[in-house]
Design a protein around this motif. Structure first.
Motif, PDB file in Angstrom:
ATOM      1  N   VAL A 428       0.813  -1.205   0.000  1.00 53.41           N
ATOM      2  CA  VAL A 428       0.000   0.000   0.000  1.00 53.41           C
ATOM      3  C   VAL A 428       0.854   1.265   0.000  1.00 53.41           C
ATOM      4  O   VAL A 428       0.542   2.246  -0.693  1.00 53.41           O
ATOM      5  CB  VAL A 428      -0.995  -0.007   1.191  1.00 53.41           C
ATOM      6  N   ARG A 429       1.969   1.270   0.769  1.00 54.42           N
ATOM      7  CA  ARG A 429       2.789   2.477   0.813  1.00 54.42           C
ATOM      8  C   ARG A 429       3.408   2.784  -0.544  1.00 54.42           C
ATOM      9  O   ARG A 429       3.409   3.932  -1.002  1.00 54.42           O
ATOM     10  CB  ARG A 429       3.886   2.329   1.875  1.00 54.42           C
ATOM     11  N   GLU A 430       3.971   1.764  -1.191  1.00 54.06           N
ATOM     12  CA  GLU A 430       4.619   1.994  -2.483  1.00 54.06           C
ATOM     13  C   GLU A 430       3.596   2.324  -3.567  1.00 54.06           C
ATOM     14  O   GLU A 430       3.851   3.154  -4.438  1.00 54.06           O
ATOM     15  CB  GLU A 430       5.447   0.771  -2.888  1.00 54.06           C
ATOM     16  N   ARG A 431       2.422   1.692  -3.512  1.00 52.01           N
ATOM     17  CA  ARG A 431       1.377   2.028  -4.479  1.00 52.01           C
ATOM     18  C   ARG A 431       0.997   3.496  -4.353  1.00 52.01           C
ATOM     19  O   ARG A 431       0.890   4.225  -5.340  1.00 52.01           O
ATOM     20  CB  ARG A 431       0.134   1.150  -4.292  1.00 52.01           C
ATOM     21  N   ARG A 432       0.759   3.924  -3.123  1.00 49.22           N
ATOM     22  CA  ARG A 432       0.374   5.315  -2.900  1.00 49.22           C
ATOM     23  C   ARG A 432       1.480   6.279  -3.317  1.00 49.22           C
ATOM     24  O   ARG A 432       1.217   7.356  -3.855  1.00 49.22           O
ATOM     25  CB  ARG A 432       0.004   5.520  -1.433  1.00 49.22           C
ATOM     26  N   SER A 433       2.715   5.893  -3.079  1.00 51.26           N
ATOM     27  CA  SER A 433       3.829   6.748  -3.482  1.00 51.26           C
ATOM     28  C   SER A 433       3.863   6.928  -4.995  1.00 51.26           C
ATOM     29  O   SER A 433       4.011   8.045  -5.503  1.00 51.26           O
ATOM     30  CB  SER A 433       5.152   6.139  -3.000  1.00 51.26           C
ATOM     31  N   GLN A 434       3.710   5.828  -5.713  1.00 52.26           N
ATOM     32  CA  GLN A 434       3.743   5.913  -7.167  1.00 52.26           C
ATOM     33  C   GLN A 434       2.503   6.622  -7.723  1.00 52.26           C
ATOM     34  O   GLN A 434       2.582   7.316  -8.737  1.00 52.26           O
ATOM     35  CB  GLN A 434       3.870   4.515  -7.771  1.00 52.26           C
ATOM     36  N   CYS A 443      -4.557   7.501  -2.359  1.00 54.11           N
ATOM     37  CA  CYS A 443      -5.584   6.538  -2.764  1.00 54.11           C
ATOM     38  C   CYS A 443      -6.318   6.021  -1.531  1.00 54.11           C
ATOM     39  O   CYS A 443      -5.699   5.563  -0.570  1.00 54.11           O
ATOM     40  CB  CYS A 443      -4.951   5.377  -3.532  1.00 54.11           C
ATOM     41  N   GLU A 444      -7.634   6.117  -1.568  1.00 58.73           N
ATOM     42  CA  GLU A 444      -8.469   5.663  -0.461  1.00 58.73           C
ATOM     43  C   GLU A 444      -9.435   4.585  -0.926  1.00 58.73           C
ATOM     44  O   GLU A 444     -10.572   4.504  -0.459  1.00 58.73           O
ATOM     45  CB  GLU A 444      -9.251   6.847   0.134  1.00 58.73           C
ATOM     46  N   CYS A 445      -8.979   3.745  -1.858  1.00 60.39           N
ATOM     47  CA  CYS A 445      -9.839   2.653  -2.323  1.00 60.39           C
ATOM     48  C   CYS A 445     -10.002   1.631  -1.199  1.00 60.39           C
ATOM     49  O   CYS A 445      -9.270   1.638  -0.200  1.00 60.39           O
ATOM     50  CB  CYS A 445      -9.262   1.995  -3.574  1.00 60.39           C
ATOM     51  N   LYS A 450      -8.096  -1.167   3.715  1.00 63.19           N
ATOM     52  CA  LYS A 450      -8.018  -2.451   4.410  1.00 63.19           C
ATOM     53  C   LYS A 450      -6.579  -2.808   4.731  1.00 63.19           C
ATOM     54  O   LYS A 450      -6.255  -3.207   5.864  1.00 63.19           O
ATOM     55  CB  LYS A 450      -8.659  -3.538   3.552  1.00 63.19           C
ATOM     56  N   GLU A 451      -5.672  -2.658   3.744  1.00 68.71           N
ATOM     57  CA  GLU A 451      -4.272  -3.021   3.963  1.00 68.71           C
ATOM     58  C   GLU A 451      -3.608  -2.089   4.970  1.00 68.71           C
ATOM     59  O   GLU A 451      -2.753  -2.513   5.752  1.00 68.71           O
ATOM     60  CB  GLU A 451      -3.513  -2.999   2.636  1.00 68.71           C
ATOM     61  N   GLU A 452      -4.017  -0.822   4.948  1.00 67.32           N
ATOM     62  CA  GLU A 452      -3.453   0.125   5.907  1.00 67.32           C
ATOM     63  C   GLU A 452      -3.842  -0.259   7.331  1.00 67.32           C
ATOM     64  O   GLU A 452      -3.010  -0.235   8.248  1.00 67.32           O
ATOM     65  CB  GLU A 452      -3.953   1.535   5.590  1.00 67.32           C
ATOM     66  N   LYS A 453      -5.093  -0.659   7.523  1.00 62.28           N
ATOM     67  CA  LYS A 453      -5.551  -1.068   8.843  1.00 62.28           C
ATOM     68  C   LYS A 453      -4.862  -2.350   9.305  1.00 62.28           C
ATOM     69  O   LYS A 453      -4.593  -2.537  10.490  1.00 62.28           O
ATOM     70  CB  LYS A 453      -7.065  -1.274   8.836  1.00 62.28           C
ATOM     71  N   GLU A 454      -4.573  -3.228   8.343  1.00 61.98           N
ATOM     72  CA  GLU A 454      -3.955  -4.511   8.673  1.00 61.98           C
ATOM     73  C   GLU A 454      -2.436  -4.430   8.730  1.00 61.98           C
ATOM     74  O   GLU A 454      -1.773  -5.445   8.945  1.00 61.98           O
ATOM     75  CB  GLU A 454      -4.375  -5.564   7.642  1.00 61.98           C
TER      76      GLU A 454
END
Length: 481
Positions: A428-434, A443-445, A450-454
């Motif tokens: 999630v971190r790298e996706r959001r960075s790119q 991105c708040e999809c 879900k991945e951020e919470k987990e």
């Protein structure tokens, strides 16, 4: 407040007040977001037959009420460049600041989607999200939703090298060794290859169809026909600047389109014959999502890296020399043979002023497909980290640049078609960075939340070498993809 005059038949003719007119126009644009200025004006008067309203006043109302609405007109008389540092009509300060945060996204006037598919339709969501595509009929998993050839293409540099060495089609990018013998009679050279000058063109084409279609772009990028384009293309290649290369391709198409007079005006168009040839292509260009380079800086897109404005300025100089003011007299004569009809001033300013150039680069960066092509319908697709369609190049032996959009799962009527802009296997971190490259914020999809919470970012492979970091910093400074 309204003022009343009298017509020749003694019927009252009303000039509506600003509030009444603004309300009526806003309602019409909400109901008919794809209408151009002429059709909107006609519809306004048909619904209010006693009103007297000029197109000039209507245009002013649209500008003052919402800069984005003015961009949505998508006609050559309103370039749709979006609020930039030198825009003359930036609307309210709040709207101006908002434009720095999110790309503008507008509709293509009169876009006939049935050319590609009957399964989807365009929907305008809101200012932040912009436009997108939704299913018009049920779509099954594995279904090819549509096929599309590019509006323009600035191929990956490996393919571009093949083109320069006459080993890939200069139009569709298909490697010539893939589907034909290099000596096949179907393969055709650029008509200028008989030239004995040092600027002879290396371009070769798969067949007569590719050669014919290349006439929309190639002449202005041909080293024999327009040698002034050579330094620009070399500059783009040196910096691996795909957006600059794509902007050169797009500008060449627009300029050559303007040299062609169409036999009939598009519906809703004005009567100015000077704009006939360019109208359709210009509408596509204006409707592309736009976030200018300076707006990217102000919006934090460069993530603290100092922008390389000196390189931006050098690129702009090469750009204008390629298409407007070649530095050598001989080059000027060759360019004049290709461009005999001058552009309308507002279109020329939108393309060739420094601000217009920076917005052009922003448009290319936001809308190019991963392999360097710009597609009219494909450019409508929004991002999701859980995409329901994929984009594939399956015609590798006959048309490498043609894409197929394929459903990854069943898609219900009204559901949005979405594609991933980044590698979905990243954390999630790298996706959001790119994803910051597209300027629409974090991105708040559903998947990201879900991945951020987990704690999904903890174990992902995100380590980058010093060279990777240096490359990213250099690219951020240029604003390149």
């Amino acid at each position: 407040m309204s003022t009343t005059t009298t017509t020749s038949e003694s019927e009252p003719s009303i000039s509506p007040g600003e509030e009444d007119l603004t309300t009526a126009v806003a309602s019409l644009k909400n109901e008919h977001p794809a209408l151009g200025i002429a059709k909107l004006h006609a519809l306004l008067l048909s619904q209010n037959p006693l009103w007297t309203v000029s197109e000039k006043r209507l245009r002013r109302i649209l500008k003052n009420s919402d800069p984005l609405t003015q961009q949505q007109l998508g006609s050559p008389t309103s370039p749709g460049i979006g609020p930039g540092p030198s825009s003359s009509s930036s609307g309210s300060e709040a709207a101006h600041q908002d434009a720095h945060l999110y790309p503008s996204s507008t509709l293509v006037e009169g876009l006939d989607i049935s050319r590609w598919t009957t399964a989807v339709e365009v929907k305008y969501f809101d200012r932040k999200k912009g436009k997108g595509l939704v299913a018009k009929e049920p779509i099954s998993e594995g279904q090819v939703v549509w096929k599309e050839d590019p509006f323009v293409i600035a191929p990956e540099w490996e393919i571009y090298d093949l083109q320069l060495s006459s080993r890939a089609c200069a139009h569709c990018t298909t490697p010539l060794t893939n589907h034909l013998s290099s000596s096949s009679s179907l393969i055709l050279n650029c008509p200028t290859t008989s030239s004995t000058t040092s600027s002879a063109c290396p371009a070769r084409f798969c067949n007569r169809l590719c050669l014919k279609r290349s006439e929309k772009i190639h002449p202005l990028l041909c080293p024999a026909q327009n040698p002034a384009s050579g330094p620009l293309l070399a500059f783009a290649k040196k910096h691996a600047w795909m957006a600059l290369h794509a902007l050169a391709q797009c500008t060449a198409r627009l300029l050559l389109a303007h040299q062609q007079k169409q036999g009939q005006q598009r519906a809703g168009g004005g009567s100015d014959g000077e704009r006939e040839g360019i109208r359709e292509d210009w509408s596509v260009y204006c409707a592309l999502a736009d976030l200018g380079m300076e707006e990217r800086v102000k919006g934090g897109w460069l993530q603290g890296v100092e922008p390389d404005r000196a390189t931006w300025q050098a690129a702009h100089k090469a750009f204008t020399q390629a298409f407007v003011e070649p530095p050598e007299a001989a080059w000027q004569k060759k360019l004049a043979k290709l461009l005999k009809r001058p552009l309308p001033k507002e279109v020329a300013d939108a393309l060739f002023t420094y601000d217009g150039f920076l917005h052009g680069l922003g448009r290319m960066s936001l809308n190019l497909e991963a392999h360097g092509a710009l597609y009219t319908l494909h450019s409508h697709l929004n991002h999701s980290c859980s995409p329901n369609v994929s984009v594939r190049h399956l015609d590798q032996r006959i048309a490498l640049s043609r894409i197929r959009v394929i459903a990854k799962c069943d898609i219900a009527v009204g559901e949005e078609l979405v594609v991933t802009y980044v590698d979905p296997n990243l954390g999630v971190r790298e996706r959001r960075s790119q994803l910051s490259a597209w300027g629409f914020g974090q991105c708040e999809c559903e998947r990201c939340i879900k991945e951020e919470k987990e704690g999904g970012g903890e174990g992902e492979i995100e380590k980058r070498s010093d060279m990777d970091e240096l490359e990213s910093e250099l690219k951020a400074g240029l604003g390149v993809m």
